[in-house]
Design a protein around this motif. Structure first.
Motif, PDB file in Angstrom:
ATOM      1  N   ASP A   1       0.825  -1.211   0.000  1.00 42.42           N
ATOM      2  CA  ASP A   1       0.000   0.000   0.000  1.00 42.42           C
ATOM      3  C   ASP A   1       0.858   1.259   0.000  1.00 42.42           C
ATOM      4  OD1 ASP A   1      -2.111  -1.697   0.043  1.00 42.42           O
ATOM      5  OD2 ASP A   1      -2.678  -1.332   2.140  1.00 42.42           O
ATOM      6  N   VAL A   2       2.113   1.149   0.446  1.00 39.81           N
ATOM      7  CA  VAL A   2       3.038   2.284   0.373  1.00 39.81           C
ATOM      8  C   VAL A   2       3.534   2.450  -1.059  1.00 39.81           C
ATOM      9  CG1 VAL A   2       5.287   3.143   1.137  1.00 39.81           C
ATOM     10  CG2 VAL A   2       3.725   2.093   2.786  1.00 39.81           C
ATOM     11  N   LEU A   3       3.666   1.337  -1.765  1.00 38.06           N
ATOM     12  CA  LEU A   3       4.237   1.370  -3.111  1.00 38.06           C
ATOM     13  C   LEU A   3       3.200   1.652  -4.197  1.00 38.06           C
ATOM     14  CD1 LEU A   3       6.585  -1.767  -2.857  1.00 38.06           C
ATOM     15  CD2 LEU A   3       7.279   0.634  -2.766  1.00 38.06           C
ATOM     16  N   PHE A   4       2.000   1.040  -4.080  1.00 37.02           N
ATOM     17  CA  PHE A   4       1.047   1.071  -5.196  1.00 37.02           C
ATOM     18  C   PHE A   4      -0.368   1.388  -4.697  1.00 37.02           C
ATOM     19  CE2 PHE A   4       4.283  -2.206  -5.983  1.00 37.02           C
ATOM     20  CZ  PHE A   4       4.858  -1.747  -7.162  1.00 37.02           C
ATOM     21  N   ASP A   5      -1.136   1.947  -5.590  1.00 31.99           N
ATOM     22  CA  ASP A   5      -2.572   2.044  -5.357  1.00 31.99           C
ATOM     23  C   ASP A   5      -3.196   0.675  -5.619  1.00 31.99           C
ATOM     24  OD1 ASP A   5      -2.643   4.775  -4.686  1.00 31.99           O
ATOM     25  OD2 ASP A   5      -2.584   5.339  -6.828  1.00 31.99           O
ATOM     26  N   SER A   6      -4.424   0.489  -5.168  1.00 26.22           N
ATOM     27  CA  SER A   6      -5.088  -0.799  -5.296  1.00 26.22           C
ATOM     28  C   SER A   6      -5.181  -1.236  -6.759  1.00 26.22           C
ATOM     29  CB  SER A   6      -6.498  -0.716  -4.692  1.00 26.22           C
ATOM     30  OG  SER A   6      -7.170  -1.948  -4.843  1.00 26.22           O
ATOM     31  N   GLY A   7      -4.690  -2.442  -7.041  1.00 27.62           N
ATOM     32  CA  GLY A   7      -4.767  -3.016  -8.375  1.00 27.62           C
ATOM     33  C   GLY A   7      -3.806  -2.405  -9.368  1.00 27.62           C
ATOM     34  N   ARG A   8      -2.924  -1.485  -8.936  1.00 21.58           N
ATOM     35  CA  ARG A   8      -2.021  -0.794  -9.852  1.00 21.58           C
ATOM     36  C   ARG A   8      -0.600  -1.354  -9.757  1.00 21.58           C
ATOM     37  NH1 ARG A   8      -5.358   1.796 -13.362  1.00 21.58           N
ATOM     38  NH2 ARG A   8      -7.009   2.914 -12.226  1.00 21.58           N
ATOM     39  N   THR A   9       0.185  -1.051 -10.796  1.00 22.56           N
ATOM     40  CA  THR A   9       1.586  -1.482 -10.821  1.00 22.56           C
ATOM     41  C   THR A   9       2.539  -0.306 -11.021  1.00 22.56           C
ATOM     42  OG1 THR A   9       1.456  -1.904 -13.210  1.00 22.56           O
ATOM     43  CG2 THR A   9       0.985  -3.753 -11.723  1.00 22.56           C
TER      44      THR A   9
ATOM     45  N   VAL B   1      13.749  -9.788  -6.183  1.00 25.15           N
ATOM     46  CA  VAL B   1      12.582  -8.947  -5.909  1.00 25.15           C
ATOM     47  C   VAL B   1      11.346  -9.819  -6.118  1.00 25.15           C
ATOM     48  CG1 VAL B   1      11.290  -6.886  -6.526  1.00 25.15           C
ATOM     49  CG2 VAL B   1      13.800  -6.865  -6.640  1.00 25.15           C
ATOM     50  N   ALA B   2      10.599 -10.055  -5.028  1.00 26.42           N
ATOM     51  CA  ALA B   2       9.445 -10.963  -5.080  1.00 26.42           C
ATOM     52  C   ALA B   2       8.168 -10.197  -4.778  1.00 26.42           C
ATOM     53  CB  ALA B   2       9.626 -12.099  -4.080  1.00 26.42           C
ATOM     54  N   GLY B   3       7.183 -10.310  -5.687  1.00 25.87           N
ATOM     55  CA  GLY B   3       5.895  -9.664  -5.478  1.00 25.87           C
ATOM     56  C   GLY B   3       4.911 -10.590  -4.776  1.00 25.87           C
ATOM     57  N   HIS B   4       4.162 -10.039  -3.806  1.00 25.89           N
ATOM     58  CA  HIS B   4       3.149 -10.788  -3.056  1.00 25.89           C
ATOM     59  C   HIS B   4       1.831 -10.013  -3.103  1.00 25.89           C
ATOM     60  CE1 HIS B   4       6.075 -13.512  -0.960  1.00 25.89           C
ATOM     61  NE2 HIS B   4       6.890 -12.481  -1.191  1.00 25.89           N
ATOM     62  N   THR B   5       0.727 -10.732  -3.106  1.00 22.95           N
ATOM     63  CA  THR B   5      -0.596 -10.099  -3.091  1.00 22.95           C
ATOM     64  C   THR B   5      -1.434 -10.709  -1.978  1.00 22.95           C
ATOM     65  OG1 THR B   5      -1.636 -11.702  -4.573  1.00 22.95           O
ATOM     66  CG2 THR B   5      -0.452  -9.858  -5.598  1.00 22.95           C
TER      67      THR B   5
END
Length: 247
Positions: A143-151, A179-183
């Motif tokens: 939430d610090v890096l991206f808006d909801s659903g955005r990249t 660099v690992a992305g998590h949702t």
């Protein structure tokens, strides 16, 4: 007138009144047949006895010699095995010493890493650092890096990433980075991404590009996505990008 000379009468040889000792001597002089047969037998028996004793003595000596040789060989083999065992024990002690030294070096290095990094990543907004035996995991809240659903990275996110990048360049130059992305586990509804795995990868790729633009060698950075496979205790914590720095 009677004569004063002493007259002795001669008695026939072998007469009853003759002493036995003299009779025996006379018998020997006459060549007693029994004695002539007995003496050779006695001499032969004595010779055989001496020969037998000599053979037995030689056999016993040979047996003792063989036993001494076997004993010497056994002592030699025992000495060789003892030397081999001592050498093996020495190698084992050296290996244990090397392991202890390596463990001490690793502990010292880990303490150094923690001393360098514990304060380094503190007070960076949305950043938490976890130190493992082989790596450091720097988790940045999604939430610090991206808006909801955005990249696309938020402007405020760049401040946090700038500080992270400065530390990486100063303290861990050339270290491998994943660099690992998590949702979270909520299914994709409105965004154009096919799945949470796709969303996690695109967010990880965005962070990778930013690190590259700030001077981190692209060859040191790999990107992957766990999507919703490693959720945290809340959806907010689950949405994150982890920067894993290998030792």
């Amino acid at each position: 007138m009677p004569s004063n000379r002493f007259q002795c009468s001669r008695m026939p040889l072998g007469s009853p009144s003759e002493p036995k000792e003299r009779q025996n001597v006379n018998s020997l002089r006459k060549g007693n047949p029994t004695m002539r047969l007995t003496m050779p037998l006695l001499l032969a028996l004595a010779a055989a006895t001496l020969t037998s004793v000599g053979c037995d003595s030689e056999a016993e000596q040979n047996r003792l010699t063989l036993l001494e040789q076997e004993n010497t060989e056994l002592r030699t083999k025992l000495d060789e095995r003892n030397k081999a065992l001592d050498a093996a024990n020495g190698e084992l002690r050296q290996a244990n010493e090397n392991l202890r030294n390596q463990a001490e070096d690793f502990a010292t290095q880990a303490e150094g890493w923690q001393a360098q990094s514990a304060g380094s990543f503190d007070n960076i907004e949305g950043v938490t650092a976890t130190y493992g035996p082989n790596d450091i995991t720097i988790a940045v809240e999604g939430d610090v890096l991206f808006d909801s659903g955005r990249t696309t990275l938020k402007t405020a996110a760049k401040n946090s990433l700038n500080r992270v990048t400065e530390i990486l360049r100063a303290q861990y130059p050339g270290n491998s980075i994943i660099v690992a992305g998590h949702t979270d586990t909520d299914p994709i509804r409105k965004s154009g991404h096919k799945s949470n795995h796709h969303l996690g990868f695109e967010r990880g790729w965005a962070v990778r590009n930013y690190l590259k633009g700030r001077g981190i060698d692209a060859g040191d950075i790999a990107v992957m996505s766990y999507g919703p496979d490693r959720p945290m205790s809340s959806s907010k914590q689950s949405r994150r990008v982890e920067i894993v720095v290998a030792q």
